[in-house]
Design a protein around this motif. Structure first.
Motif, PDB file in Angstrom:
ATOM      1  N   GLY A  56     -11.325 -14.135  -5.670  1.00 14.35           N
ATOM      2  CA  GLY A  56      -9.981 -14.898  -5.657  1.00 14.35           C
ATOM      3  C   GLY A  56      -9.097 -14.256  -4.398  1.00 14.35           C
ATOM      4  N   GLY A  57      -8.015 -14.148  -4.536  1.00 11.77           N
ATOM      5  CA  GLY A  57      -7.219 -13.664  -3.252  1.00 11.77           C
ATOM      6  C   GLY A  57      -5.687 -13.096  -3.830  1.00 11.77           C
ATOM      7  N   VAL A  58      -4.955 -12.710  -2.754  1.00 15.40           N
ATOM      8  CA  VAL A  58      -3.606 -12.168  -3.014  1.00 15.40           C
ATOM      9  C   VAL A  58      -2.977 -12.735  -1.881  1.00 15.40           C
ATOM     10  CG1 VAL A  58      -4.389 -10.079  -1.711  1.00 15.40           C
ATOM     11  CG2 VAL A  58      -2.622 -10.010  -3.350  1.00 15.40           C
ATOM     12  N   GLN A  59      -1.666 -12.908  -2.312  1.00 16.99           N
ATOM     13  CA  GLN A  59      -0.584 -13.069  -1.335  1.00 16.99           C
ATOM     14  C   GLN A  59       0.614 -12.740  -1.615  1.00 16.99           C
ATOM     15  OE1 GLN A  59      -0.341 -17.560  -1.424  1.00 16.99           O
ATOM     16  NE2 GLN A  59      -0.127 -17.517  -3.428  1.00 16.99           N
ATOM     17  N   TYR A  60       1.825 -12.538  -0.552  1.00 17.83           N
ATOM     18  CA  TYR A  60       2.963 -11.996  -0.922  1.00 17.83           C
ATOM     19  C   TYR A  60       4.071 -12.751  -0.179  1.00 17.83           C
ATOM     20  CZ  TYR A  60       3.425  -9.866   3.725  1.00 17.83           C
ATOM     21  OH  TYR A  60       3.814  -9.689   5.068  1.00 17.83           O
ATOM     22  N   ALA A  61       5.287 -13.028  -0.437  1.00 16.99           N
ATOM     23  CA  ALA A  61       6.473 -13.412   0.199  1.00 16.99           C
ATOM     24  C   ALA A  61       7.732 -12.602   0.130  1.00 16.99           C
ATOM     25  CB  ALA A  61       6.657 -14.848  -0.237  1.00 16.99           C
ATOM     26  N   LEU A  62       8.317 -12.491   1.431  1.00 19.66           N
ATOM     27  CA  LEU A  62       9.403 -11.697   1.474  1.00 19.66           C
ATOM     28  C   LEU A  62      10.525 -12.545   1.926  1.00 19.66           C
ATOM     29  CD1 LEU A  62      10.498  -8.584   1.056  1.00 19.66           C
ATOM     30  CD2 LEU A  62       9.929  -8.069   3.546  1.00 19.66           C
ATOM     31  N   PRO A  88      -3.553   1.539  -1.056  1.00 21.22           N
ATOM     32  CA  PRO A  88      -3.930   0.743  -2.077  1.00 21.22           C
ATOM     33  C   PRO A  88      -3.691  -0.708  -2.233  1.00 21.22           C
ATOM     34  CG  PRO A  88      -2.468   2.920  -2.421  1.00 21.22           C
ATOM     35  CD  PRO A  88      -2.601   2.597  -1.054  1.00 21.22           C
ATOM     36  N   ALA A  89      -2.828  -1.299  -1.122  1.00 22.21           N
ATOM     37  CA  ALA A  89      -2.822  -2.520  -0.925  1.00 22.21           C
ATOM     38  C   ALA A  89      -4.110  -3.126  -0.414  1.00 22.21           C
ATOM     39  CB  ALA A  89      -1.539  -2.814   0.156  1.00 22.21           C
ATOM     40  N   HIS A  90      -4.828  -2.574   0.353  1.00 21.89           N
ATOM     41  CA  HIS A  90      -6.246  -2.775   1.063  1.00 21.89           C
ATOM     42  C   HIS A  90      -7.142  -2.770  -0.191  1.00 21.89           C
ATOM     43  CE1 HIS A  90      -9.325  -3.210   3.815  1.00 21.89           C
ATOM     44  NE2 HIS A  90      -9.844  -2.073   3.405  1.00 21.89           N
ATOM     45  N   MET A  91      -7.074  -2.051  -1.065  1.00 23.87           N
ATOM     46  CA  MET A  91      -8.002  -1.847  -1.987  1.00 23.87           C
ATOM     47  C   MET A  91      -7.810  -3.249  -3.022  1.00 23.87           C
ATOM     48  SD  MET A  91      -8.190   0.939  -5.363  1.00 23.87           S
ATOM     49  CE  MET A  91      -6.847   0.058  -6.319  1.00 23.87           C
ATOM     50  N   ILE A  92      -6.202  -3.492  -3.410  1.00 22.81           N
ATOM     51  CA  ILE A  92      -5.963  -4.735  -4.094  1.00 22.81           C
ATOM     52  C   ILE A  92      -6.977  -5.965  -3.356  1.00 22.81           C
ATOM     53  CG2 ILE A  92      -4.376  -6.182  -4.847  1.00 22.81           C
ATOM     54  CD1 ILE A  92      -2.279  -3.617  -4.692  1.00 22.81           C
ATOM     55  N   ARG A  93      -6.633  -5.996  -2.138  1.00 21.50           N
ATOM     56  CA  ARG A  93      -7.092  -7.295  -1.586  1.00 21.50           C
ATOM     57  C   ARG A  93      -8.707  -7.389  -1.535  1.00 21.50           C
ATOM     58  NH1 ARG A  93      -9.273  -8.769   3.234  1.00 21.50           N
ATOM     59  NH2 ARG A  93      -9.268  -6.835   4.000  1.00 21.50           N
ATOM     60  N   LEU A  94      -9.411  -6.084  -1.370  1.00 13.65           N
ATOM     61  CA  LEU A  94     -10.453  -6.099  -1.800  1.00 13.65           C
ATOM     62  C   LEU A  94     -11.175  -6.447  -2.952  1.00 13.65           C
ATOM     63  CD1 LEU A  94     -11.707  -2.710   0.162  1.00 13.65           C
ATOM     64  CD2 LEU A  94     -12.067  -5.065   0.747  1.00 13.65           C
ATOM     65  N   ILE A  95     -10.415  -5.835  -4.225  1.00 12.53           N
ATOM     66  CA  ILE A  95     -10.705  -6.225  -5.542  1.00 12.53           C
ATOM     67  C   ILE A  95     -10.843  -7.777  -5.769  1.00 12.53           C
ATOM     68  CG2 ILE A  95     -10.177  -6.013  -7.806  1.00 12.53           C
ATOM     69  CD1 ILE A  95      -9.175  -3.152  -7.383  1.00 12.53           C
ATOM     70  N   ALA A  96      -9.745  -8.361  -5.228  1.00 12.86           N
ATOM     71  CA  ALA A  96      -9.314  -9.748  -5.424  1.00 12.86           C
ATOM     72  C   ALA A  96     -10.457 -10.614  -4.663  1.00 12.86           C
ATOM     73  CB  ALA A  96      -7.914 -10.255  -4.865  1.00 12.86           C
ATOM     74  N   THR A  97     -10.732 -10.305  -3.532  1.00 14.54           N
ATOM     75  CA  THR A  97     -11.552 -11.118  -2.605  1.00 14.54           C
ATOM     76  C   THR A  97     -13.198 -10.814  -3.219  1.00 14.54           C
ATOM     77  OG1 THR A  97     -11.927  -9.256  -1.144  1.00 14.54           O
ATOM     78  CG2 THR A  97     -10.295 -11.168  -0.443  1.00 14.54           C
ATOM     79  N   GLU A  98     -13.436  -9.789  -3.634  1.00  9.61           N
ATOM     80  CA  GLU A  98     -14.675  -9.484  -4.134  1.00  9.61           C
ATOM     81  C   GLU A  98     -14.935 -10.318  -5.801  1.00  9.61           C
ATOM     82  OE1 GLU A  98     -15.342  -5.201  -4.384  1.00  9.61           O
ATOM     83  OE2 GLU A  98     -15.374  -4.974  -2.501  1.00  9.61           O
ATOM     84  N   ALA A  99     -13.802 -10.364  -6.323  1.00 13.00           N
ATOM     85  CA  ALA A  99     -13.966 -11.273  -7.648  1.00 13.00           C
ATOM     86  C   ALA A  99     -14.039 -12.863  -7.318  1.00 13.00           C
ATOM     87  CB  ALA A  99     -12.698 -11.044  -8.414  1.00 13.00           C
ATOM     88  N   GLY A 134       2.213  -5.385   3.816  1.00 13.54           N
ATOM     89  CA  GLY A 134       2.137  -6.683   3.655  1.00 13.54           C
ATOM     90  C   GLY A 134       0.709  -7.117   4.563  1.00 13.54           C
ATOM     91  N   GLN A 135       0.530  -6.318   5.561  1.00  8.76           N
ATOM     92  CA  GLN A 135      -0.586  -6.889   6.414  1.00  8.76           C
ATOM     93  C   GLN A 135      -1.810  -6.307   5.709  1.00  8.76           C
ATOM     94  OE1 GLN A 135       0.672  -4.471  10.018  1.00  8.76           O
ATOM     95  NE2 GLN A 135       0.522  -6.367  11.234  1.00  8.76           N
ATOM     96  N   ALA A 136      -1.685  -5.331   4.814  1.00 12.43           N
ATOM     97  CA  ALA A 136      -3.006  -4.660   4.382  1.00 12.43           C
ATOM     98  C   ALA A 136      -3.308  -5.652   3.237  1.00 12.43           C
ATOM     99  CB  ALA A 136      -2.845  -3.430   3.741  1.00 12.43           C
ATOM    100  N   LEU A 137      -1.938  -6.405   2.704  1.00 14.89           N
ATOM    101  CA  LEU A 137      -2.343  -7.479   1.628  1.00 14.89           C
ATOM    102  C   LEU A 137      -2.985  -8.701   2.099  1.00 14.89           C
ATOM    103  CD1 LEU A 137       0.787  -7.178  -0.549  1.00 14.89           C
ATOM    104  CD2 LEU A 137      -1.459  -6.331  -1.440  1.00 14.89           C
ATOM    105  N   ASP A 138      -2.771  -9.008   3.432  1.00  9.09           N
ATOM    106  CA  ASP A 138      -3.431 -10.321   3.531  1.00  9.09           C
ATOM    107  C   ASP A 138      -4.361 -10.095   4.467  1.00  9.09           C
ATOM    108  OD1 ASP A 138      -2.303  -9.589   6.468  1.00  9.09           O
ATOM    109  OD2 ASP A 138      -0.261 -10.790   6.024  1.00  9.09           O
ATOM    110  N   GLY A 139      -4.779  -8.863   4.792  1.00  9.82           N
ATOM    111  CA  GLY A 139      -5.944  -8.800   5.691  1.00  9.82           C
ATOM    112  C   GLY A 139      -5.661  -8.680   6.894  1.00  9.82           C
TER     113      GLY A 139
END
Length: 217
Positions: free
Chosen positions: A192-198, A179-190, A161-166
């Protein structure tokens, strides 16, 4: 700051970890087959070998598109391809029910990688089974992705979760969180962004990826 080489090494470590079990089962099965002479037991060994080979192949196909450059850079992917890869990852005897609601006929390569990796995180959160709902739609020039993993006793590593939100320090990245860190990088470089809720009932993850001009939605 984590270099691209460091991130690639962490991801490779994760892929090797995920492939170790089915490939190890193949090796063990071959050893048993070599020493087994009972026809029924040999047939059982062959069945287990076939299962392990299929699991290994399905994982490799998934990893090729989720992390690699399958199909070339900058191309789009038919939405049926990631669906088939997720179904392969689930397996025929999975306790997880798949709900696929991806609207676009094609996805950009970055959107495909984000969707597949979020799907894998969602699946890992359901060790006791449940439902994995995967949705995507194009809206105002962007691809919006939503993943919902629901089931008994959701398992989710706070580091992911911390890797997803940076908020995870880069020097604390591991093969599990890369992999979660990579997802955030891809989204922010485009752009956009990524978020989660648990919650106790579900893990919900979402990403928005603006599309490059001329991309197929």
């Amino acid at each position: 700051m984590t270099s691209s080489t460091d991130l690639a090494a962490l991801i490779c470590s994760r892929l090797c970890h995920d492939l170790l079990s089915p490939i190890g089962a193949l090796s063990n099965g071959l050893e048993l087959l070599a020493d087994e002479h009972n026809p029924e037991m040999r047939a059982r060994c062959m069945e287990l070998l076939d299962q392990s080979a299929k699991i290994s192949a399905d994982k490799l196909k998934f990893f090729r598109l989720a992390f690699g450059a399958a199909g070339g850079f900058g191309s789009t992917v038919d939405a049926s391809e990631p669906k088939a890869l997720v179904e392969g990852l689930l397996g025929a005897d999975s306790k997880v029910e798949l709900d696929w609601s991806v609207g676009p006929s094609h996805l950009t390569k970055p959107a495909t990688k984000v969707l597949l990796n979020l799907s894998a995180i969602g699946l890992d959160a359901l060790p006791r089974g449940g439902q994995l709902a995967i949705g995507a739609e194009d809206h105002d020039g962007a691809t919006e992705i939503a993943i919902r993993a629901s089931g008994p006793r959701i398992a989710f590593d706070s580091g992911i979760g911390q890797a997803l939100d940076g908020s995870l320090p880069e020097d604390e990245l591991s093969g599990r969180t890369a992999p979660a860190h990579m997802i955030r990088l891809i989204a922010t470089e485009a752009g956009g962004g990524v978020q989660y809720a648990l919650t106790e009932e579900a893990l919900v993850m979402g990403a928005v990826l603006p599309q490059a001009e001329g991309m197929i939605g």
